[in-house]
Design a protein around this motif. Structure first.
Motif: not given
Lengths: 335, 254
Positions: B1-29
């Motif tokens: 499967m060739s992914a058209i859209f992919e997210v790899r290990n996305l992380k983002r915290s606000f003041g120590g709180l991990a609101v997005t914690n290591d999200i990965s996903l892939a989507m095909a057409p």
């Protein structure tokens, strides 16, 4: 898609022909008023030319404020830069051909538009307004200090434009200047009608309503606004150059906060977001000012203020906007 | 499967709180994915990270195999990642035809043109009429948006997004605020989306999720706790727990 559906879509569109009709009507109105003014006030053509120059400034302001929602109280910076560019070209560089002076004015206005745009568009709302005020004071002070170029507070005198197209002398009565001004106004008005209706004009209206939406469409609001600011500068510069050519002097008042504020008052008076509104506001304000200042030289500003309050309270869309609204409702009822 | 859209290990915290914690996903057409999760699961942050309105602390976002993590929101739209808004963001004074025309012109790089009118551009109008016709908005195309019903405005949101010819479409609660009587039209519009388009829908309405999605991703406390078929999602104990609220509390410690 079928051709029939296509035709259907085209014909049900709100009158392309009507828009063209309004363009021609607008142009005809400008020319008719110009002819009327010429015969009604043959001894006051200088005032009429001044009104024409200011109309260009107010049109220019309408582009950024009315169509793009940029708040500015420093728009005379663009007008004054155009005036000084044309004046300096004539006095210091011997460029006395009126059309070349006009070109210098347009260039000067556009450059000032670029500079003001870069600064003003960094902020929104109240900070934007404050930045614009700071800018006009800076421009004013700069022109004041650079007196070897600008004549400082004495004004830049000694502008002697050649005959227009080599034939038409700028006479004492101001006939040539007046006709030149009206032609410029008609040309600019026509170009602006095209621009505000173009895809770019549509983009700007979108930015005024919701810049975030525009970004989500993949367009950069800032870039578009910068472009509009440069166009606006060219228009204001045209007005400035016209003023320099017709009065043969450029004063610091053309770069003043007062002129900036007055042009905004004229725009609000006529109605923002409409080229007709900008013209209406300028004509009404300038005539009203001329009339009441002659009638009561001490308290005329009070009367101008009263008129503005009345318009803002009872006709918030401006004189033109309100009348146009009434007419279209009337048209709708009786059609 | 060739992914058209992919997210790899996305992380983002606000003041120590991990609101997005290591999200990965892939989507095909052609994928139809629903992203669900309880309130505060981090859906909005995820959308902002993906669209480029928020920078991640770490991780990567890829469109068509190219990283767009360093590219701003406008650049991502131009690369084919288009979103719709949860609360409609339309120009009240403009018509549906103008909305779609502006999107078409922008897509073709012609929105800066200083002359001509879109009504006089047959190729633009053909596309506008076709797209609005598909969504049942043809009759309203020259009305002001402020005069048309909310359900129709939601359809127009979809039309504007489609006019940009996206590769990946992010639908943020496309049926939010629409009266029950109009949801059918929205569902039909979603069913009619181009087959090769990858669609990621963020939605609360589970009925809509089950009818639309062929894959469901459940987000809770900033992490993906389920990624699978709609039929399995309700049986999953972690999902049940998350929706009951206990998982959200446990997530902070994690």
């Amino acid at each position: 898609m079928t051709m029939a559906a296509m035709n259907d879509a085209m014909t049900s569109a709100p009158g392309k022909g009507r828009k063209l009709g309004r363009d021609l009507a607008g142009l005809a109105a400008i020319l008719a008023l110009a002819v009327l003014g010429y015969f009604l006030f043959p001894n006051n053509l200088a005032l009429l030319t001044r009104i024409t120059a200011i109309a260009l400034l107010v049109l220019s302001l309408d582009l950024v404020t009315g169509y793009c929602g940029v708040a500015t109280l420093g728009h005379a910076a663009l007008f004054g830069s155009g005036a000084y560019a044309a004046g300096i070209a004539a006095v210091h560089f011997g460029i006395t051909d009126p059309l070349l002076m006009l070109a210098c004015g347009i260039l000067g206005g556009s450059l000032a538009g670029l500079v003001c745009g870069v600064v003003i568009l960094r902020a929104h709302g109240l900070p934007q307004l404050v930045l614009s005020i700071a800018l006009i004071h800076l421009f004013h002070e700069f022109a004041n200090k650079a007196s070897s170029w600008t004549g400082g507070s004495d004004g830049l005198a000694g502008i002697a434009p050649d005959p227009l197209l080599g034939h038409f002398e700028f006479d004492l009565w101001g006939r040539t200047a007046y006709v030149f001004g009206i032609v410029l106004l008609a040309v600019v008005f026509t170009i602006l009608r095209l621009i505000v209706r173009s895809p770019f004009g549509m983009l700007c209206r979108g930015i005024k309503e919701d810049p975030i939406r525009i970004r989500a469409m993949g367009a950069s609001p800032k870039l578009a606004l910068m472009k509009m600011y440069v166009i606006s500068g060219a228009v204001a510069g045209t007005g400035g150059a016209l003023n320099a050519i017709s009065t043969q002097v450029v004063g610091l008042d053309s770069l003043s906060f007062t002129l900036s504020a007055e042009s905004l008052v004229m725009l609000v008076l006529g109605g923002t977001g409409s080229l007709f509104g900008a013209l209406t506001g300028t004509i009404v304000f300038m005539f009203f000012e001329d009339l009441v200042s002659a009638a009561n030289p001490f308290h005329w500003l009070t009367m101008v203020g009263a008129l503005l309050i009345a318009v803002v309270l009872f006709a918030p869309k401006g004189l033109y906007g309100t009348v146009a609204g009434l007419v279209s409702r009337w048209w709708g009822t009786f059609r | 499967m060739s992914a058209i859209f992919e997210v790899r290990n996305l992380k983002r915290s606000f003041g120590g709180l991990a609101v997005t914690n290591d999200i990965s996903l892939a989507m095909a057409p052609g994928d139809r994915v629903a992203l669900i999760g309880p309130n505060g699961a981090g859906k909005t942050t995820f959308v902002n990270l993906v669209t480029g309105n928020l920078a991640p602390d770490s991780g990567d976002v890829l469109i068509g195999g190219d990283s767009v993590t360093r590219i701003d929101a406008i650049g991502r739209v131009r690369r084919g990642l288009v979103r719709s808004f949860q609360v409609t963001r339309l120009f009240q004074e403009m018509t549906p035809a103008e909305h779609v025309a502006l999107a078409v012109l922008q897509r073709d790089g012609r929105s800066g043109r200083l002359f001509g009118h879109f009504l006089a551009m047959p190729e633009v109008m053909a596309e506008v009429a076709e797209l609005l016709g598909k969504l049942g908005l043809r009759e309203l195309m020259h009305r002001r948006v402020s005069e048309i019903a909310y359900g129709q405005q939601r359809l127009l949101e979809i039309a504007v997004a489609l006019a940009l010819k996206p590769k990946v479409l992010l639908l943020d609660e496309p049926a939010a605020g629409v009266p029950q009587s109009d949801t059918g039209r929205i569902e039909q519009a979603l069913a009619d989306l181009p087959a090769d388009l990858a669609v990621l829908m963020i939605e609360h309405d589970m009925d809509l999720v089950f009818r639309f999605a062929r894959r469901v991703i459940v987000l809770a406390a900033g992490t993906i706790i389920f990624d699978g078929s709609p039929s399995e999602v309700t049986k999953n104990p972690r999902v049940r727990e998350a929706y009951l609220g206990s998982y959200a509390n446990a997530g902070h410690a994690a």
